[in-house]
Enzyme design. Sequence first.
Site, PDB file in Angstrom:
ATOM      1  N   LYS A   1     -74.551 146.554 -39.792  1.00  0.00           N
ATOM      2  CA  LYS A   1     -74.409 145.529 -40.871  1.00  0.00           C
ATOM      3  C   LYS A   1     -73.615 144.083 -40.110  1.00  0.00           C
ATOM      4  CE  LYS A   1     -75.703 147.820 -45.025  1.00  0.00           C
ATOM      5  NZ  LYS A   1     -75.770 149.268 -44.775  1.00  0.00           N
TER       6      LYS A   1
HETATM    7  C1  LIG Z   1     -76.802 149.880 -44.938  1.00  0.00           C
HETATM    8  C2  LIG Z   1     -77.032 151.131 -43.898  1.00  0.00           C
HETATM    9  C3  LIG Z   1     -78.365 151.721 -44.023  1.00  0.00           C
HETATM   10  C4  LIG Z   1     -79.398 151.352 -44.568  1.00  0.00           C
HETATM   11  O1  LIG Z   1     -80.011 150.130 -44.400  1.00  0.00           O
HETATM   12  P1  LIG Z   1     -81.117 149.378 -45.113  1.00  0.00           P
HETATM   13  O2  LIG Z   1     -81.319 147.876 -44.517  1.00  0.00           O
HETATM   14  O3  LIG Z   1     -80.437 149.154 -46.415  1.00  0.00           O
HETATM   15  O4  LIG Z   1     -82.211 150.050 -45.467  1.00  0.00           O
HETATM   16  C5  LIG Z   1     -78.385 152.747 -43.323  1.00  0.00           C
HETATM   17  N1  LIG Z   1     -77.194 153.360 -42.343  1.00  0.00           N
HETATM   18  C6  LIG Z   1     -76.120 152.779 -42.608  1.00  0.00           C
HETATM   19  C7  LIG Z   1     -75.150 153.378 -41.734  1.00  0.00           C
HETATM   20  C8  LIG Z   1     -75.734 151.557 -43.325  1.00  0.00           C
HETATM   21  O5  LIG Z   1     -74.733 151.242 -43.536  1.00  0.00           O
END
Ligand SMILES: *Cc1c(COP(=O)(O)O)cnc(C)c1O
Length: 430
Positions: A107
């Site tokens: 993210k």
């Molecule tokens: C947010 C997150 C996900 C999921 O991602 P999406 O884009 O919401 O499908 C998967 N793994 C981790 C570690 C995350 O922080």
Amino acid sequence: MHYFSTNHRSAYADFREAVLKGQPDDGGLYFPECIPKLSHGFIKSFSEMENPQIAFEIMRPYTAGAIGDEDLFAICEETIDFEFPLVSITDRISALELFHGPTLAFKDVGARFMSRCLRYFSADQDNKTLVIAATSGDTGAAVAVGFHGIEGIEVVILYPSGKVSRVQELQLTTLGDNITALEVDGVFDDCQAIVKRALADKDIQRKIFVTSANSINIARWLPQQFYYFFALKQWNGTAPVFSVPSGNFGNICAGILANASGMPASGFIAACNANATVPDFISTGQFSPRDSISTLSNAMDVGDPSNFARILEIFGHKYPRIIERMNAVSISDAETTEVMKRVYEEVGYFLDPHGAVGFKALEDQLSERPDDRGVFLETAHPVKFDSVERILGTFGSIPVEVSELLQKEKRSIRIPSDYETVKELILSMV
Ligand SMILES: *Cc1c(COP(=O)(O)O)cnc(C)c1O
């Protein structure tokens, strides 16, 4: 480029307006009016390009008219100044490690890109900007670090007390300056409900421009296309199957968008935990959202994934076209634990619970596709999840950033799950 709402009841917005607003008034999601086609020249030559150049070429059609080339290039360069290594785990499966950024989860890319866009767009605004977000862990950390020290922007993050991991909490609460962490006596949904009210509150809007940094913002969604190109740059042979640990489906949807633009891929697997709304859709054709279930891979505990609307849009709402390009499977906590142990014992690789879901989904799929090889996205560093130590007995080596973090002191404001308390706090800040 203009963006329409997937609910079709709000006006079109340009990139700037769509980023500042976050979500159209009709409750839909912004979607580009056309999907840009990558040139043959780019497809042939991107593996020779530096990462910021690739990022720039991908984003350019999307930001056209809103951000000039030089500024966009600078934003891309700042966003991805770390590595995205592709690590081979077995002879058919590789991990694309997305956890080498400042908060050790994928993210970081979207949060950093969005913070730089907001800085760029708010430079010509009189009012300060308030970014408010609720988090169950990774989002808040990425947003806090992504926006830390960005001038003209105040950030308020709400997180549920005792429900985020130790590392995640420290990432949120040790920055200070323009970042305020509110530790709420409640669950994630309480935090989310408070954020929704604050975003719609006229008393707050009169004092400060308020926006959210949630994952549906196009400035967080679109840059996730980069990962797939970074994987291909390090790949030889027929294009891989991509397995993407999925919760709100932003990450996989970005990959599918890149594929629709001409990026090679042999298909996508949405690797889900027990929250099987999309896997059930793939097997039945019926989309039935439900309450979320808690699992080991808690960043994917989503029962009503919002980006699903964008996936429908990409495939023109045609079920047969969706299942041709995308599969979705549900992996249990027992399978997740089994795979974390097995991969650690057999090859000494540490999977975090989210990556483990991706690995397992890919392994199962490849057993039916003997000619294919694949890549799963390792979305976070194992050290972020206390369960890894419980399951494997160790985290392996702890990155320096984390050892430093563990020395720092947490500074949060503990509050009841009550909107008025948050409102007073915000109004006293601006
Ligand atoms: C947010 C997150 C996900 C999921 O991602 P999406 O884009 O919401 O499908 C998967 N793994 C981790 C570690 C995350 O922080």
